[in-house]
Design an enzyme around this catalytic site. Structure first.
Site, short mmCIF file in Angstrom:
data_model
loop_
_atom_site.label_atom_id
_atom_site.label_comp_id
_atom_site.label_asym_id
_atom_site.label_seq_id
_atom_site.Cartn_x
_atom_site.Cartn_y
_atom_site.Cartn_z
N TYR A 71 0.84 -1.21 0.00
CA TYR A 71 0.00 0.00 0.00
C TYR A 71 0.88 1.26 0.00
O TYR A 71 0.64 2.21 -0.77
CB TYR A 71 -0.89 -0.05 1.24
CG TYR A 71 -1.88 1.08 1.41
CD1 TYR A 71 -3.05 1.13 0.65
CD2 TYR A 71 -1.67 2.08 2.36
CE1 TYR A 71 -3.98 2.15 0.84
CE2 TYR A 71 -2.59 3.09 2.56
CZ TYR A 71 -3.74 3.14 1.79
OH TYR A 71 -4.65 4.15 1.99
N ALA A 128 2.44 1.77 -3.40
CA ALA A 128 1.48 2.30 -4.38
C ALA A 128 1.21 3.78 -4.12
O ALA A 128 1.17 4.59 -5.06
CB ALA A 128 0.17 1.51 -4.30
N LYS A 129 1.04 4.15 -2.86
CA LYS A 129 0.72 5.53 -2.53
C LYS A 129 1.91 6.46 -2.78
O LYS A 129 1.75 7.60 -3.22
CB LYS A 129 0.24 5.64 -1.08
CG LYS A 129 -1.09 4.92 -0.81
CD LYS A 129 -2.21 5.45 -1.70
CE LYS A 129 -3.60 4.99 -1.25
NZ LYS A 129 -4.65 5.43 -2.18
N1 LIG Z 1 -9.85 6.02 5.40
C1 LIG Z 1 -8.62 6.43 5.66
O1 LIG Z 1 -8.23 6.61 6.81
C2 LIG Z 1 -7.68 6.72 4.54
C3 LIG Z 1 -6.43 7.24 4.84
C4 LIG Z 1 -5.54 7.53 3.84
C5 LIG Z 1 -5.90 7.31 2.53
N2 LIG Z 1 -7.12 6.79 2.21
C6 LIG Z 1 -7.43 6.58 0.82
O2 LIG Z 1 -8.66 7.18 0.48
C7 LIG Z 1 -9.27 6.48 -0.60
C8 LIG Z 1 -10.72 6.16 -0.26
O3 LIG Z 1 -10.74 5.36 0.89
P1 LIG Z 1 -12.02 5.12 1.82
O4 LIG Z 1 -11.55 5.29 3.20
O5 LIG Z 1 -13.15 5.92 1.34
O6 LIG Z 1 -12.23 3.55 1.58
P2 LIG Z 1 -13.52 2.70 1.23
O7 LIG Z 1 -14.71 3.24 1.93
O8 LIG Z 1 -13.10 1.30 1.43
O9 LIG Z 1 -13.71 2.99 -0.34
C9 LIG Z 1 -12.87 2.45 -1.29
C10 LIG Z 1 -13.45 2.75 -2.64
O10 LIG Z 1 -12.60 2.19 -3.65
C11 LIG Z 1 -13.37 1.47 -4.55
N3 LIG Z 1 -12.69 0.31 -5.10
C12 LIG Z 1 -11.95 -0.62 -4.44
N4 LIG Z 1 -11.55 -1.57 -5.28
C13 LIG Z 1 -12.06 -1.26 -6.50
C14 LIG Z 1 -12.01 -1.87 -7.78
N5 LIG Z 1 -11.35 -3.02 -8.01
N6 LIG Z 1 -12.64 -1.27 -8.81
C15 LIG Z 1 -13.33 -0.11 -8.61
N7 LIG Z 1 -13.41 0.50 -7.43
C16 LIG Z 1 -12.78 -0.06 -6.38
C17 LIG Z 1 -14.57 0.98 -3.76
O11 LIG Z 1 -15.63 0.74 -4.65
P3 LIG Z 1 -16.57 -0.58 -4.54
O12 LIG Z 1 -16.72 -0.86 -3.09
O13 LIG Z 1 -17.82 -0.15 -5.24
O14 LIG Z 1 -15.82 -1.65 -5.27
C18 LIG Z 1 -14.82 2.12 -2.83
O15 LIG Z 1 -15.69 3.05 -3.42
C19 LIG Z 1 -8.41 5.24 -0.83
O16 LIG Z 1 -7.55 5.45 -1.92
C20 LIG Z 1 -7.61 5.13 0.45
O17 LIG Z 1 -6.38 4.49 0.24
C21 LIG Z 1 -8.02 6.50 3.21
#
Ligand SMILES: NC(=O)c1ccc[n+]([C@@H]2O[C@H](COP(=O)([O-])OP(=O)(O)OC[C@H]3O[C@@H](n4cnc5c(N)ncnc54)[C@H](OP(=O)(O)O)[C@@H]3O)[C@@H](O)[C@H]2O)c1
Lengths: 78, 245
Positions: free
Chosen positions: B152, B155-156
């Site tokens: 992860y 990638a980031k």
């Molecule tokens: N939450 C945190 O604390 C945090 C911190 C740092 C960075 N981030 C980043 O923020 C971004 C959003 O995270 P989140 O917290 O909102 O997570 P989340 O609620 O798990 O959402 C992840 C999203 O990515 C989509 N996704 C995953 N695999 C996919 C695939 N194969 N094809 C198409 N869509 C896909 C999912 O869509 P489906 O479910 O419809 O497949 C979902 O909409 C991510 O890049 C994450 O790394 C989050």
């Protein structure tokens, strides 16, 4: 001069902002007409639009001069 | 300020916590939004709530053909694409010595390669129209590293390097390319943490709380705006002070 050559030269003049008489057949976009690599990509996009053809990346890489473009389009444009 | 009327945005991962908040915020500022993800029902619920100026583009970003179809689909639906938000992301955590090739490959594919392919497709139309905003949601982990997340973090961090390089290439065409690095945000991704993990995280956050999705969305609105036109190649850290980089 063919109609295709005219249209190619017009695009080059417009896009690169150079004088028409500089746009000779053997003028290189980068070396003679001051284009950067992004300009050459944009020129190819402009040719695609004007002539309604798709220019694949490997063909685009061989289009280095005004004449290259004219010859490619004479061969491939409808 | 930050009016996005007339702009068209594609948000990947809009079925998830942060992506949904981003789509809502861009929409609220006046943008037309194409919302993407794999869970169609979630997208339909969101679309129904937003009402007008919204299009659903279902795509599995682990499938390259689907990735390559997504930008053309969004452009066809909206007529153009001005703002791309690469937000979809997954984790497959494991200690490094046990990390499987599949865990590595899946995370790189969805988090980084899909962002590459979508950005490459989007930039063409942006160059033509002399306006564009590419915003990638990376993570604080991409800068600081994190045990169990070598895939992860790679990638980031890759996203940040790509952002800087593309930003240099297209800056002269009025296209900005930036990243947002959230710290710990309250979403499904962080719901899985147990109380002990939560507590130890909070100790490292000067703000003393997790962030919210809408705080990431606000940063996205800013970077998408005309007003942020002189900001490019940057990573905006939104992390309550947990890392000051
Ligand atoms: N939450 C945190 O604390 C945090 C911190 C740092 C960075 N981030 C980043 O923020 C971004 C959003 O995270 P989140 O917290 O909102 O997570 P989340 O609620 O798990 O959402 C992840 C999203 O990515 C989509 N996704 C995953 N695999 C996919 C695939 N194969 N094809 C198409 N869509 C896909 C999912 O869509 P489906 O479910 O419809 O497949 C979902 O909409 C991510 O890049 C994450 O790394 C989050």
């Amino acid at each position: 001069m063919s109609d295709i050559a005219d249209r190619v030269k017009k695009i080059v003049v417009e896009h690169l902002g150079v004088d028409t008489d500089k746009v000779a057949d053997d003028a290189s976009f980068i070396d003679d007409l001051g284009a950067d690599s992004l300009d050459t990509v944009e020129l190819v996009m402009a040719f695609e639009e004007e002539f309604g053809v798709e220019i694949p990346d490997d063909a685009a890489e061989t289009i280095l001069t005004v004449g290259d473009a004219v010859r490619f389009l004479e061969k491939n444009a409808g | 300020m930050f009016d996005l009327t007339g702009k068209a945005a594609l948000v990947t991962g809009a079925s998830g916590g942060i992506g949904e908040a981003i789509a809502r915020a861009l929409h609220r500022q006046g943008a037309t939004v194409a919302i993407s993800g794999t869970r169609a029902e979630r997208l339909e619920t969101l679309a129904a709530e937003l009402g007008e100026r919204v299009h659903i583009c279902v795509a599995n970003l682990a499938d390259r053909e689907a990735v390559d179809g997504l930008v053309p689909a969004a452009e066809a639906a909206m007529g153009q694409l001005d703002i791309l938000v690469n937000n979809a992301g997954i984790t497959r955590d494991n200690i490094f010595m046990r990390m499987k090739d599949e865990e590595w490959d899946q995370v790189l594919e969805v988090n980084l390669s899909a962002a590459f392919r979508l950005s490459r497709a989007a930039v063409k139309g942006m160059m033509r129209r002399r306006f564009g905003r590419i915003i990638s949601i990376t993570s604080v982990v991409g800068v600081t590293g994190n045990p169990g997340q070598a895939n992860y973090a790679a990638a980031k961090a890759g996203m940040i390097g790509m952002t800087k390089s593309v930003a240099r290439e297209v800056a002269s065409r009025n296209i900005t390319v930036n990243a947002i690095a959230p710290g710990f945000i309250e979403t499904a991704m962080t719901d899985v943490l147990n109380d002990k993990q939560r507590e130890s995280i909070l100790q490292s956050v000067p703000a003393g709380r997790l962030g919210t999705s809408s705080e990431i969305a606000a940063a996205t609105v800013y970077l998408a705006s005309e007003e942020a036109g002189y900001v490019t190649g940057q990573t905006l850290h939104v992390n309550g002070g947990m890392a000051m980089i």
